[in-house]
Design a protein around this motif. Sequence first.
Motif, short mmCIF file in Angstrom:
data_model
loop_
_atom_site.label_atom_id
_atom_site.label_comp_id
_atom_site.label_asym_id
_atom_site.label_seq_id
_atom_site.Cartn_x
_atom_site.Cartn_y
_atom_site.Cartn_z
N GLU A 111 -14.72 16.16 16.21
CA GLU A 111 -13.37 15.95 15.70
C GLU A 111 -12.81 17.26 15.13
O GLU A 111 -11.64 17.60 15.35
N GLY A 158 -7.98 4.64 12.85
CA GLY A 158 -6.62 4.81 12.33
C GLY A 158 -5.57 4.69 13.42
O GLY A 158 -4.38 4.53 13.12
N ASN A 162 -13.90 9.14 18.20
CA ASN A 162 -15.36 9.25 18.11
C ASN A 162 -15.98 7.86 18.11
O ASN A 162 -17.13 7.67 17.76
N GLY A 211 -9.38 9.42 7.16
CA GLY A 211 -10.52 9.45 8.08
C GLY A 211 -11.28 10.73 7.87
O GLY A 211 -10.93 11.54 6.99
N GLU A 271 0.84 -1.20 0.00
CA GLU A 271 0.00 0.00 0.00
C GLU A 271 0.88 1.26 0.00
O GLU A 271 0.59 2.24 -0.70
C1 LIG Z 1 -6.12 0.25 4.24
C2 LIG Z 1 -7.44 0.91 4.28
N1 LIG Z 1 -8.50 0.23 4.74
C3 LIG Z 1 -9.71 0.83 4.81
C4 LIG Z 1 -9.86 2.13 4.42
C5 LIG Z 1 -11.21 2.74 4.47
N2 LIG Z 1 -11.35 3.78 5.49
C6 LIG Z 1 -11.07 5.07 5.23
S1 LIG Z 1 -11.40 6.09 6.50
C7 LIG Z 1 -11.98 4.82 7.42
C8 LIG Z 1 -12.60 5.06 8.75
C9 LIG Z 1 -11.83 5.97 9.62
O1 LIG Z 1 -12.22 5.78 10.93
P1 LIG Z 1 -11.45 6.52 12.08
O2 LIG Z 1 -10.01 6.27 12.00
O3 LIG Z 1 -12.08 6.16 13.38
O4 LIG Z 1 -11.67 8.06 11.74
P2 LIG Z 1 -13.08 8.85 11.68
O5 LIG Z 1 -13.49 8.88 10.26
O6 LIG Z 1 -14.03 8.14 12.56
O7 LIG Z 1 -12.71 10.18 12.19
C10 LIG Z 1 -11.88 3.61 6.75
C11 LIG Z 1 -12.31 2.31 7.28
C12 LIG Z 1 -8.72 2.79 3.91
N3 LIG Z 1 -8.77 4.05 3.47
N4 LIG Z 1 -7.53 2.18 3.88
#
Ligand SMILES: Cc1ncc(C[n+]2csc(CCOP(=O)(O)OP(=O)(O)O)c2C)c(N)n1
Lengths: 417, 333
Positions: free
Chosen positions: B50, B131, B157, B76, A89
């Motif tokens: 956030e 993350g 969150n 995120g 990645e």
């Molecule tokens: C390797 C990978 N897996 C999955 C994703 C999809 N993805 C992007 S943002 C996210 C959620 C983020 O969650 P969090 O870290 O809690 O941040 P938030 O949006 O809640 O602030 C996911 C699952 C990605 N971008 N990269």
Amino acid sequence: MLEQMEGSQAVATAIALARPQVICAYPITPQTHIVEGLGEMVKSGELKGCEFINVESEFAALSVAIGASAAGARTYTATSSQGLLFMAEAVYNAAGLELPIVMTIGNRAIGAPINIWNDHSDSMALRDAGWIQLFADTNQEALDLHIQAFRLAEDLSCPVMVCMDGFILTHAYERVDLPAQAEVDAFLPPYEPRQVLDPAQPVTIGAMVGPDAFTEVRYLAHHRQLSALEKIPEVAAAFKARFGRASGGLLRGYRMEGAETVVIALGSVNGTVQDVIDEMRADGMAIGSLAIGTFRPFPLAALRAALAGAKRVLVLEKCLAAGVGGIVTDDVRRALAGEQVRINTVIGGLGGRAITRESLRRVFADACAARLERLSFLDLDTGVVERELARERAARRSGPTAEAVLRQLGAPGSRLG
Amino acid sequence: MIQQTIKFYQTGTFTVGNRLLDESQRSVQANMERTNSLNSGHRACQGCGEALGARYAIDAAMRATGNRLIAVNATGCLEVFSTPYPESSWQIPWIHSLFGNAAAVASGIAAALRMRGQDDVRVIAQGGDGGTTDIGFGCLSGMFERNDDVLYLCYDNEAYMNTGVQRSSATPPTARTATTMAVGDEPGNPFGTGKNVPLIAMAHHIPYVATATVANLRDLEAKVTKAMALRGARYIHIHVPCPLGWGSDPALTIRIARLAVESGLFPLFEAAHGELTSRTFIRRRVPAAEYLRLQKRFAHLFTAGAEAQLARVQAIADRNIERFGLLAPESAS
Ligand SMILES: Cc1ncc(C[n+]2csc(CCOP(=O)(O)OP(=O)(O)O)c2C)c(N)n1
Ligand code: SF4
Ligand SMILES: [Mg+2]
């Protein structure tokens, strides 16, 4: 200065001569000796102005490199096989962010079944990630390519992988000509980043790009790769002018004058290929070879021109697209589109299987005589394969294939190169 | 710094009234010269905790470093809503690489700055709970373990919001998410799961670990300021309500964040080199239900037959209060 040393040590020395500022790595055979050598140079103070970071995974290794490069440091890492896939990645990401990181790949097979020996499956798996991929035929060339790689990467703002065969090159002791620091400094100016994280001039790097611009961004990445096709020979010529030896470039022809059959291969096997060509030339056969030095970007036009007089092409590949066949072959075919040239693929050297002169001579002769199938596997033990297929047909719960094949063969390690 | 003792009685909110304070002690956000590092115009939802947390934290870090700051962002919500190119809300050098590597990218930047003789420039890595506590956990632990010179900010969150509210290892028991539906015998996220990353950070014996909340702006700013005065790996875990994911009124973000603290569900503390050094006492203890009731993700706890589940959540709050000593000695009775 001429010295007898291990390939890995030669590469470590070349990297040190390039004055990197951040090196990070995670251990995996056969890359280990390179980074161990560099670690020691940094710790002992021999390599100054450089930080060596022991990270917790290959994904972190390349991620640390991404940060360091974006903050304006000349950055290096190295890996192999599972390690390259573990960082996949970040491999795409480094190219997308246009960061001139240099990474050595000590080429090794990919599991399962786990195998530490050489083939090209790892580099091939990430061939389209946007990195320049250079392949070394010898330890001298591996050393030289690393010095060229930083210049290329930084001129183009594009990451470069230098691929060298695991064990066959990384662990082989050979004489190499080590350039002097002053010469390398003259060839490779200090890194001047195209983009840098700097509070004096704040920029946003790595923003979200939607359908409105993504195609253009990707096109520009393609354009940059195409411009590398011009830059690579330029850098190789500049290298030759300064250091007095030819290294790198797009393609390296061997006894191509009047060659009707041309063997195409990547990496250290070219040495064996050339020995066989010498033998066959002595017997009056019109055969020559082309080593592909630059696999990404693929030198389509240069290859087409080099093959202008060829009637038959044999692509010798240390990798396999299961269910398809050759990987390099696809690109060769693209280069020869519309030409009446017979193309044979020979898959050999998988997982470290020795590629012998004898076996090569047999398939080259078959190719010259137009008796070779389009796709064949060098020294494939068809007996073993047939027995295993029969066993799988006989019992539903036939168990894992790899272990069954080993049981048939008995002696472990009997076919190592 | 001289501390001025003032008691605030703003009804219901406990919000610090800067007007009552000496100029030098007013919050960074109240200062005309604040940097607005995360500038207005971004695309966060109304009431996004956030966005608030990042704004407070980064402005405070800018103040603390004389504006010599670089930030790394994990994928995120914060990353997506702040940089739909060619627009960017960031007024500081900022890089987004991947979802799971923010801590490692920051380590690389810190190393490069050292080698380039710019170690007055400081580095922050930031990401959501997913993350940080899940996909970025390996890189985070590596950064801690090497004691790299990075402050990591986790905006918790309690779910993967950017992808549509899926469960993370920071999702609390019983919370409804898109992958822990409020159905079956044990509706919502199961009990006995999840991890406490601030405590795990402490187990790395790094120089500084703290928890903070958008409900206590001054405390958050003070913790960021303190962290920036230190070198080495530092971690601040900030509780940030998400109206969209939690099913809460955007106007109640601060109140909900405060109720999480006052119920004992989100303890505020600091630690240095693995030892707890301070905790913030609860000012007015409230039952967990007061916090939970304002969020649709817990709606099933307020239906007939859910008493036992609710009691188990209350028990978690009680355990936190006891474990972290969250009641001031005079009100402990
Ligand atoms: C390797 C990978 N897996 C999955 C994703 C999809 N993805 C992007 S943002 C996210 C959620 C983020 O969650 P969090 O870290 O809690 O941040 P938030 O949006 O809640 O602030 C996911 C699952 C990605 N971008 N990269
Ligand atoms: S979904 Fe939640 S975290 Fe994301 S922008 Fe909206 S309120 Fe903020
Ligand atoms: Mg989240």
